[in-house]
Design a protein around this motif. Structure first.
Motif, PDB file in Angstrom:
ATOM      1  N   GLU A 161      31.105   1.479   8.475  1.00  0.00           N
ATOM      2  CA  GLU A 161      31.755   1.076   9.724  1.00  0.00           C
ATOM      3  C   GLU A 161      32.617   2.213  10.268  1.00  0.00           C
ATOM      4  OE1 GLU A 161      32.530  -0.946  13.019  1.00  0.00           O
ATOM      5  OE2 GLU A 161      31.111  -1.571  11.468  1.00  0.00           O
ATOM      6  N   PHE A 162      33.339   2.893   9.381  1.00  0.00           N
ATOM      7  CA  PHE A 162      34.156   4.031   9.795  1.00  0.00           C
ATOM      8  C   PHE A 162      33.280   5.124  10.402  1.00  0.00           C
ATOM      9  CE2 PHE A 162      35.817   8.254   8.871  1.00  0.00           C
ATOM     10  CZ  PHE A 162      37.034   8.201   9.523  1.00  0.00           C
ATOM     11  N   LEU A 163      32.155   5.423   9.755  1.00  0.00           N
ATOM     12  CA  LEU A 163      31.255   6.457  10.265  1.00  0.00           C
ATOM     13  C   LEU A 163      30.680   6.072  11.628  1.00  0.00           C
ATOM     14  CD1 LEU A 163      29.354   7.512   7.038  1.00  0.00           C
ATOM     15  CD2 LEU A 163      30.940   8.900   8.370  1.00  0.00           C
ATOM     16  N   LYS A 164      30.312   4.803  11.784  1.00  0.00           N
ATOM     17  CA  LYS A 164      29.789   4.347  13.076  1.00  0.00           C
ATOM     18  C   LYS A 164      30.835   4.525  14.169  1.00  0.00           C
ATOM     19  CE  LYS A 164      26.624   0.814  11.384  1.00  0.00           C
ATOM     20  NZ  LYS A 164      26.378  -0.639  11.308  1.00  0.00           N
ATOM     21  N   ARG A 165      32.072   4.067  13.882  1.00  0.00           N
ATOM     22  CA  ARG A 165      33.146   4.200  14.871  1.00  0.00           C
ATOM     23  C   ARG A 165      33.395   5.664  15.206  1.00  0.00           C
ATOM     24  NH1 ARG A 165      37.726   2.205  12.351  1.00  0.00           N
ATOM     25  NH2 ARG A 165      36.612   0.915  10.895  1.00  0.00           N
ATOM     26  N   HIS A 166      33.376   6.504  14.185  1.00  0.00           N
ATOM     27  CA  HIS A 166      33.601   7.936  14.395  1.00  0.00           C
ATOM     28  C   HIS A 166      32.534   8.516  15.323  1.00  0.00           C
ATOM     29  CE1 HIS A 166      34.566  12.106  13.622  1.00  0.00           C
ATOM     30  NE2 HIS A 166      33.307  12.313  13.280  1.00  0.00           N
ATOM     31  N   HIS A 167      31.279   8.155  15.103  1.00  0.00           N
ATOM     32  CA  HIS A 167      30.205   8.681  15.946  1.00  0.00           C
ATOM     33  C   HIS A 167      30.302   8.151  17.373  1.00  0.00           C
ATOM     34  CE1 HIS A 167      28.062  11.121  13.113  1.00  0.00           C
ATOM     35  NE2 HIS A 167      28.119  10.156  12.217  1.00  0.00           N
ATOM     36  N   TYR A 168      30.659   6.873  17.540  1.00  0.00           N
ATOM     37  CA  TYR A 168      30.854   6.344  18.895  1.00  0.00           C
ATOM     38  C   TYR A 168      31.994   7.075  19.600  1.00  0.00           C
ATOM     39  CZ  TYR A 168      27.647   2.422  18.259  1.00  0.00           C
ATOM     40  OH  TYR A 168      26.534   1.657  18.069  1.00  0.00           O
ATOM     41  N   ASP A 169      33.073   7.339  18.869  1.00  0.00           N
ATOM     42  CA  ASP A 169      34.193   8.081  19.453  1.00  0.00           C
ATOM     43  C   ASP A 169      33.760   9.484  19.865  1.00  0.00           C
ATOM     44  OD1 ASP A 169      35.807   5.893  19.038  1.00  0.00           O
ATOM     45  OD2 ASP A 169      36.784   6.713  17.239  1.00  0.00           O
ATOM     46  N   GLU A 170      32.993  10.141  19.014  1.00  0.00           N
ATOM     47  CA  GLU A 170      32.509  11.484  19.332  1.00  0.00           C
ATOM     48  C   GLU A 170      31.604  11.465  20.560  1.00  0.00           C
ATOM     49  OE1 GLU A 170      33.107  14.615  18.028  1.00  0.00           O
ATOM     50  OE2 GLU A 170      34.752  13.578  17.027  1.00  0.00           O
ATOM     51  N   ILE A 171      30.760  10.451  20.664  1.00  0.00           N
ATOM     52  CA  ILE A 171      29.884  10.325  21.840  1.00  0.00           C
ATOM     53  C   ILE A 171      30.729  10.171  23.100  1.00  0.00           C
ATOM     54  CG2 ILE A 171      28.262   8.769  23.003  1.00  0.00           C
ATOM     55  CD1 ILE A 171      27.009   8.307  20.195  1.00  0.00           C
ATOM     56  N   ASN A 172      31.751   9.318  23.047  1.00  0.00           N
ATOM     57  CA  ASN A 172      32.623   9.124  24.213  1.00  0.00           C
ATOM     58  C   ASN A 172      33.326  10.417  24.607  1.00  0.00           C
ATOM     59  OD1 ASN A 172      32.019   6.420  24.569  1.00  0.00           O
ATOM     60  ND2 ASN A 172      33.630   5.744  23.176  1.00  0.00           N
ATOM     61  N   ILE A 173      33.799  11.155  23.623  1.00  0.00           N
ATOM     62  CA  ILE A 173      34.463  12.428  23.907  1.00  0.00           C
ATOM     63  C   ILE A 173      33.492  13.391  24.584  1.00  0.00           C
ATOM     64  CG2 ILE A 173      35.425  14.496  22.809  1.00  0.00           C
ATOM     65  CD1 ILE A 173      36.702  12.559  20.738  1.00  0.00           C
TER      66      ILE A 173
END
Length: 106
Positions: A68-80
Motif C-alpha cells: 500500500e505504501f509503494l502504491k501511494r508513493h507511485h501515485y504521488d510521484e505520478i501526480n508530481i
C-alpha cells in the motif's frame, strides 16, 4: 522499508518450504520442521501452531502495508510528474508566444 521487503520474502520462502514433504507444519515442535522459533514453538502443540499462525498473519499484514505504501508513493510521484509537465507546457506556450510577437514585430 528494505527490512520489511526482506521479511516478506522470507515469509514467502517459509511458506514454500512448509509445502514440501520434508518439513512438518510450522509450530509443530522442534525436530519436526517447525522448531527453532522460540520456546513456545519448540514445544509444539496448539500454542506453537497458534504462534506460527500469528507470525504468518503479522508478515502478511506487513507485506500488505508495504504494498500500500509503494502504491501511494507511485501515485504521488505520478501526480508530481503531471504537475511538472503542466508547468513545462505553460513555459513552452509562453516562449512560443514571445516568438510569435517577435515575428509580428519584423
Amino acid at each position: 522499508m528494505a527490512r520489511l521487503l526482506m521479511r516478506s520474502q522470507l515469509a514467502r520462502q517459509l511458506r514454500s518450504y512448509s509445502d514440501s514433504s520434508q518439513m512438518g507444519d510450522l509450530g509443530s515442535g522442534a525436530g519436526k520442521g517447525g522448531g527453532g522459533g522460540g520456546s513456545i514453538r519448540e514445544a509444539g502443540g496448539a500454542f506453537g501452531k497458534r504462534q506460527a499462525a500469528q507470525e504468518e498473519k503479522y508478515f502478511r499484514e506487513q507485506e500488505a502495508k508495504t504494498l500500500e505504501f509503494l502504491k501511494r508513493h507511485h501515485y504521488d510521484e505520478i501526480n508530481i510528474q503531471e504537475k511538472e509537465i503542466k508547468r513545462l507546457q505553460k513555459e513552452i506556450d509562453r516562449r512560443q508566444n514571445i516568438l510569435k510577437q517577435l515575428k509580428n514585430d519584423d
